[in-house]
Design a protein around this motif. Sequence first.
Motif, mmCIF file in Angstrom:
data_model
loop_
_atom_site.group_PDB
_atom_site.id
_atom_site.type_symbol
_atom_site.label_atom_id
_atom_site.label_comp_id
_atom_site.label_asym_id
_atom_site.label_seq_id
_atom_site.Cartn_x
_atom_site.Cartn_y
_atom_site.Cartn_z
ATOM 1 N N VAL A 226 0.851 -1.187 0.000
ATOM 2 C CA VAL A 226 0.000 0.000 0.000
ATOM 3 C C VAL A 226 0.888 1.239 0.000
ATOM 4 C CG1 VAL A 226 -1.786 1.265 1.226
ATOM 5 C CG2 VAL A 226 -1.792 -1.226 1.246
ATOM 6 N N PRO A 227 0.744 2.137 -0.956
ATOM 7 C CA PRO A 227 1.513 3.383 -0.917
ATOM 8 C C PRO A 227 1.149 4.196 0.316
ATOM 9 C CG PRO A 227 0.543 3.034 -3.080
ATOM 10 C CD PRO A 227 -0.080 2.031 -2.165
ATOM 11 N N PHE A 228 2.160 4.504 1.122
ATOM 12 C CA PHE A 228 1.937 5.246 2.353
ATOM 13 C C PHE A 228 2.706 6.554 2.263
ATOM 14 C CE2 PHE A 228 0.882 4.999 6.955
ATOM 15 C CZ PHE A 228 -0.336 4.373 6.812
ATOM 16 N N PRO A 229 2.116 7.671 2.709
ATOM 17 C CA PRO A 229 2.799 8.964 2.576
ATOM 18 C C PRO A 229 4.009 9.040 3.480
ATOM 19 C CG PRO A 229 0.832 9.213 3.899
ATOM 20 C CD PRO A 229 0.807 7.804 3.356
ATOM 21 N N GLU A 230 5.062 9.724 2.999
ATOM 22 C CA GLU A 230 6.256 9.897 3.815
ATOM 23 C C GLU A 230 6.016 10.875 4.951
ATOM 24 O OE1 GLU A 230 9.379 11.073 1.253
ATOM 25 O OE2 GLU A 230 9.415 9.182 0.124
ATOM 26 N N VAL A 231 5.228 11.922 4.701
ATOM 27 C CA VAL A 231 4.867 12.893 5.740
ATOM 28 C C VAL A 231 3.370 12.820 5.923
ATOM 29 C CG1 VAL A 231 4.880 15.313 6.431
ATOM 30 C CG2 VAL A 231 6.794 14.380 5.114
ATOM 31 N N GLN A 232 2.937 12.436 7.115
ATOM 32 C CA GLN A 232 1.527 12.252 7.372
ATOM 33 C C GLN A 232 0.934 13.480 8.039
ATOM 34 O OE1 GLN A 232 0.614 8.590 9.346
ATOM 35 N NE2 GLN A 232 2.258 7.474 8.341
ATOM 36 N N ASN A 233 -0.386 13.499 8.083
ATOM 37 C CA ASN A 233 -1.098 14.586 8.731
ATOM 38 C C ASN A 233 -0.787 14.583 10.215
ATOM 39 O OD1 ASN A 233 -3.025 16.370 9.796
ATOM 40 N ND2 ASN A 233 -4.424 15.933 8.120
ATOM 41 N N ALA A 234 -0.470 15.745 10.757
ATOM 42 C CA ALA A 234 -0.098 15.809 12.167
ATOM 43 C C ALA A 234 -1.267 15.534 13.087
ATOM 44 C CB ALA A 234 0.495 17.192 12.482
ATOM 45 N N ILE A 235 -2.499 15.681 12.600
ATOM 46 C CA ILE A 235 -3.676 15.499 13.450
ATOM 47 C C ILE A 235 -4.173 14.061 13.369
ATOM 48 C CG2 ILE A 235 -6.039 16.261 13.865
ATOM 49 C CD1 ILE A 235 -5.288 18.962 12.737
ATOM 50 N N THR A 236 -4.451 13.564 12.171
ATOM 51 C CA THR A 236 -5.010 12.222 12.024
ATOM 52 C C THR A 236 -3.945 11.142 12.026
ATOM 53 O OG1 THR A 236 -4.957 12.430 9.606
ATOM 54 C CG2 THR A 236 -6.962 13.151 10.744
ATOM 55 N N GLY A 237 -2.752 11.441 11.534
ATOM 56 C CA GLY A 237 -1.706 10.425 11.482
ATOM 57 C C GLY A 237 -1.884 9.511 10.294
ATOM 58 N N ASP A 238 -2.833 8.590 10.366
ATOM 59 C CA ASP A 238 -3.080 7.632 9.295
ATOM 60 C C ASP A 238 -3.976 8.280 8.243
ATOM 61 O OD1 ASP A 238 -3.598 5.472 7.679
ATOM 62 O OD2 ASP A 238 -3.864 4.067 9.328
ATOM 63 N N PRO A 239 -3.531 8.372 6.995
ATOM 64 C CA PRO A 239 -4.378 9.007 5.968
ATOM 65 C C PRO A 239 -5.626 8.200 5.638
ATOM 66 C CG PRO A 239 -2.441 8.024 4.960
ATOM 67 C CD PRO A 239 -2.252 7.923 6.443
ATOM 68 N N PHE A 240 -5.662 6.923 6.016
ATOM 69 C CA PHE A 240 -6.819 6.083 5.741
ATOM 70 C C PHE A 240 -7.834 6.092 6.891
ATOM 71 C CE2 PHE A 240 -3.385 4.336 3.172
ATOM 72 C CZ PHE A 240 -3.996 4.215 1.937
ATOM 73 N N LEU A 241 -7.657 6.975 7.871
ATOM 74 C CA LEU A 241 -8.581 7.013 9.005
ATOM 75 C C LEU A 241 -10.012 7.359 8.589
ATOM 76 C CD1 LEU A 241 -8.919 6.736 12.034
ATOM 77 C CD2 LEU A 241 -8.304 9.144 12.275
ATOM 78 N N PRO A 242 -10.265 8.319 7.684
ATOM 79 C CA PRO A 242 -11.650 8.548 7.248
ATOM 80 C C PRO A 242 -12.286 7.325 6.597
ATOM 81 C CG PRO A 242 -10.269 10.414 6.654
ATOM 82 C CD PRO A 242 -9.345 9.342 7.126
ATOM 83 N N ALA A 243 -11.512 6.563 5.832
ATOM 84 C CA ALA A 243 -12.050 5.344 5.226
ATOM 85 C C ALA A 243 -12.377 4.307 6.290
ATOM 86 C CB ALA A 243 -11.045 4.774 4.220
ATOM 87 N N ILE A 244 -11.547 4.202 7.312
ATOM 88 C CA ILE A 244 -11.810 3.266 8.403
ATOM 89 C C ILE A 244 -13.089 3.646 9.131
ATOM 90 C CG2 ILE A 244 -10.909 2.438 10.609
ATOM 91 C CD1 ILE A 244 -8.096 2.757 9.448
ATOM 92 N N THR A 245 -13.280 4.932 9.374
ATOM 93 C CA THR A 245 -14.502 5.392 10.047
ATOM 94 C C THR A 245 -15.735 5.106 9.210
ATOM 95 O OG1 THR A 245 -13.198 7.142 11.100
ATOM 96 C CG2 THR A 245 -15.595 7.375 11.126
#
Length: 461
Positions: A226-245
């Motif tokens: 899975v392509p994962f970002p090198e710099v993530q959002n400082a608030i959510t951390g995981d960019p896939f968190l909205p999809a998980i929710t």
Amino acid sequence: MWTDKQRGIRMSQQELMCKNSCGYYGNPAWKGFCSKCWRERARPAEAHRQDARVTGDGTPPTFSKFEEKKNMEKGRRINTMRRLFWGSPSPPKSEPSDSQINVLKAFRKLEPGDFTGFLKTLRSPSSQRLQSRCTAFLNTMEAYHDLPIQKHSDLVQDFYQSFADYFSSFSDAELTQTMEHVEKLIMTRLHKWVFCHDSCDDEQKDLTLQRRIRSLNWVTPQMLGVPFPEVQNAITGDPFLPAITAIIEMDAKRAPQDKLVCVSKCSQHVFEALSVSNSEPANADDFLSALVYVVLKANPPRLHSNMQYVIRFGLPHSLMAGESGYYFTNLSCAVAFIEKLDGPALNLSQEEFDGYMRRRQAPAAGGGRQDIACETHRLLDELTARQERLDRGVGDLNVQLRTWVQAVHTQIDQATSQLTMVQEELKDLSSSSPSSSYPDSTVSEQLVLTDQHAGPQDSDC
């Protein structure tokens, strides 16, 4: 950087289509067929099993007679239910009339997604016949709730078909909109009767799938490719968190179309996360790998039951074509991949896979986690520096405030002492004056005497 790595999940667009080459999306639950081809394939096989009841010597076995009698009783009950709300074993064909034309006009005026307006139109006097059909169908389904779940599914699909025939003059968009309202009305009422039905083993399969996903919580995005970002959002951390929710919210919905909306939102969030993570456009391999990662991280409650509920009672066009059908097919493929996940699929040896499954060892943290740790430390250092600057500013402000307070107190003391001196002088002057009955003249004389530089003053006294 991700294009050079071998992914564990590879599936082309053609593999998602129906095996019968009908042009619609297939599903692993239907063994690769779409809902229409699966029903056409399953019903003749069931009829063939019912007819093949004679043994080689021409003597029908006792168990076959029992099965025949049982099937006849079930068929009689189904026909009885259909007669209750249709008046005949098969749904009647709609005949155009003035009342029907008025009803169709009323439903055509509805805005997309206006479910409240649909209910008001259905309860109007002109739609009394349709309302009576819906009420009779719902009451009959609740009365015969002990029927097998497949019979419930067949009855609901037949009911959808009857409404589609009644609104056959509608365009495709209008018919889709109306049928979605009908599905939401029917299945919101029947949800408590048909979801996790006693005649099926959905609940046991939910527990099995949940334990399976929980045992795979060590799988990293790098293992799935899975392509994962090198710099993530400082608030959510995981960019896939909205999809998980979004995928977790699916269990809270009742209508199949609302559950499909959650699946579509989840898939759209996956594509958004992939667009942030990778400079190249996301392909089907990336999407399916990311969807597997989302399901593993979310571990949605009653996932198998929710998917079977959509398959059994959802509108056929929602599952066979369009975005919702594509996303749901990929979700089914992701679940099937998780159920059969092994070491080679993750580019691991069988010994490593067994060690991870038995908690003997844990995968090393990848570069993504190291980047997260570095970014976290950087943010902490920045916040610490800002806190120190704020503390220094507060200290300087306190010093300035104390200095200003002292200066104010000094000015107040000086003014108070001057006022005391003036009052004493006035008191002395008033006590030394010979006449005390003329206070005004006394004060005037005092003022004249105190002004040494003033010239002679005219007086009328």
